[in-house]
Design a protein around this motif. Structure first.
Motif, short mmCIF file in Angstrom:
data_model
loop_
_atom_site.label_atom_id
_atom_site.label_comp_id
_atom_site.label_asym_id
_atom_site.label_seq_id
_atom_site.Cartn_x
_atom_site.Cartn_y
_atom_site.Cartn_z
N ASN A 10 0.82 -1.20 0.00
CA ASN A 10 0.00 0.00 0.00
C ASN A 10 0.86 1.26 0.00
O ASN A 10 1.64 1.48 0.92
N TYR A 11 0.70 2.08 -1.03
CA TYR A 11 1.48 3.31 -1.15
C TYR A 11 0.72 4.45 -0.49
O TYR A 11 -0.39 4.80 -0.90
N ASP A 12 1.29 5.03 0.54
CA ASP A 12 0.65 6.11 1.27
C ASP A 12 1.71 7.18 1.53
O ASP A 12 2.37 7.17 2.56
N ASP A 40 8.47 4.89 -16.38
CA ASP A 40 7.12 5.19 -15.89
C ASP A 40 6.57 4.01 -15.11
O ASP A 40 5.61 3.34 -15.52
N ASP A 41 7.19 3.76 -13.99
CA ASP A 41 6.77 2.68 -13.08
C ASP A 41 7.13 3.18 -11.68
O ASP A 41 8.26 3.63 -11.46
N SER A 42 6.20 3.12 -10.77
CA SER A 42 6.45 3.71 -9.46
C SER A 42 5.55 3.08 -8.42
O SER A 42 4.57 2.40 -8.75
N PRO A 43 5.84 3.29 -7.14
CA PRO A 43 4.98 2.75 -6.08
C PRO A 43 3.55 3.28 -6.15
O PRO A 43 2.60 2.57 -5.85
N SER A 44 3.40 4.55 -6.53
CA SER A 44 2.06 5.14 -6.56
C SER A 44 1.26 4.72 -7.77
O SER A 44 0.02 4.67 -7.73
N ALA A 102 0.36 8.86 -12.92
CA ALA A 102 0.98 9.43 -14.12
C ALA A 102 2.03 10.45 -13.73
O ALA A 102 1.80 11.28 -12.85
N GLY A 103 3.19 10.38 -14.37
CA GLY A 103 4.26 11.31 -14.09
C GLY A 103 5.16 10.92 -12.94
O GLY A 103 6.19 11.55 -12.72
N ASP A 104 4.78 9.89 -12.20
CA ASP A 104 5.61 9.41 -11.10
C ASP A 104 6.56 8.36 -11.66
O ASP A 104 6.13 7.32 -12.16
N GLN A 105 7.87 8.64 -11.60
CA GLN A 105 8.85 7.76 -12.21
C GLN A 105 9.80 7.17 -11.18
O GLN A 105 9.81 7.57 -10.01
N ALA A 106 10.59 6.21 -11.63
CA ALA A 106 11.62 5.58 -10.80
C ALA A 106 12.89 5.43 -11.62
O ALA A 106 12.87 5.49 -12.86
#
Length: 208
Positions: A4-6, A47-51, A54-58
């Motif tokens: 769970n991403y919080d 373009d892959d991230s815990p959240s 869109a726009g959240d990158q790793a």
């Protein structure tokens, strides 16, 4: 499946925060490509991230130095710890083939050498760390091989080191030996410096 991403606000004690959202800088902290031993490329952003937003990158690491690595120059020695408590944390997603193909461990973060400290995932998936020149901090805590997971190492100097996976205490190690300060004020992301050349590069994704 992702834990769970919080997202929470950064604590007032946060010294370095690296978020890979479109660039390699966050709050004035920027990664430099390669290693101090030689120029190189930064890890690609994906373009892959815990959240999953869109726009959240790793940052993507392929288990080789040539595939992209980076470091942050700690000009003023802000995180060159000696007798202070500290916490290391990151979101990670282990790549195909494991966290460290061909190596005993895949480095998430490493500061210094000689002296300093690190956090890594071993080839068998267990979370661990090192206080360089003092001890390897070995656990039985396994980071799941699929999906995003939050990992953390909390060092209470003179007492213990606690390891967390997805917000849950995974293991506590009695540890009273502290950390040796280093003359190499660099934070290495996705590898460790060793004697100069990059060692134990991570395979997978790292974020914030």
């Amino acid at each position: 499946q992702n834990w769970n991403y919080d997202p929470l606000p950064l604590s007032t004690g946060t010294e370095v925060h690296l978020a890979f959202d479109g660039d390699y800088c966050s709050n004035g902290d920027c990664l430099v490509g390669g290693s101090p031993a030689g120029l190189g490329i930064l890890p690609p952003l994906v373009d892959d991230s815990p959240s999953g937003e869109a726009g959240d990158q790793a940052a993507s690491f392929d288990g080789t130095a040539a595939g992209g690595i980076g470091y942050w120059e700690d000009t003023y020695g802000k995180i060159n710890y000696d007798d202070q408590d500290y916490t290391l944390e990151a979101w990670v997603k282990i790549g195909e083939g494991g966290p460290s193909p061909g190596n005993s461990k895949g480095m998430i973060l490493g500061y210094g050498i000689p002296g300093g400290y690190s956090m890594w995932i071993s080839e068998d998936g267990t979370l661990g760390g090192t206080t360089y020149g003092i001890a390897d901090l070995l656990t039985d805590a396994v980071v799941p091989a699929t999906g995003w997971h939050h990992v953390a190492q909390v060092h209470q100097v003179g007492t213990e080191v606690r390891f967390y996976i997805d917000g849950e205490l995974a293991q506590t190690l009695d540890y009273a030996n502290g950390v040796s300060p280093t003359t190499d004020n660099n934070l290495y992301v996705g590898y460790e410096r060793g004697s100069g050349d990059p060692l134990n590069p991570f395979n997978g994704l790292i974020d914030r």
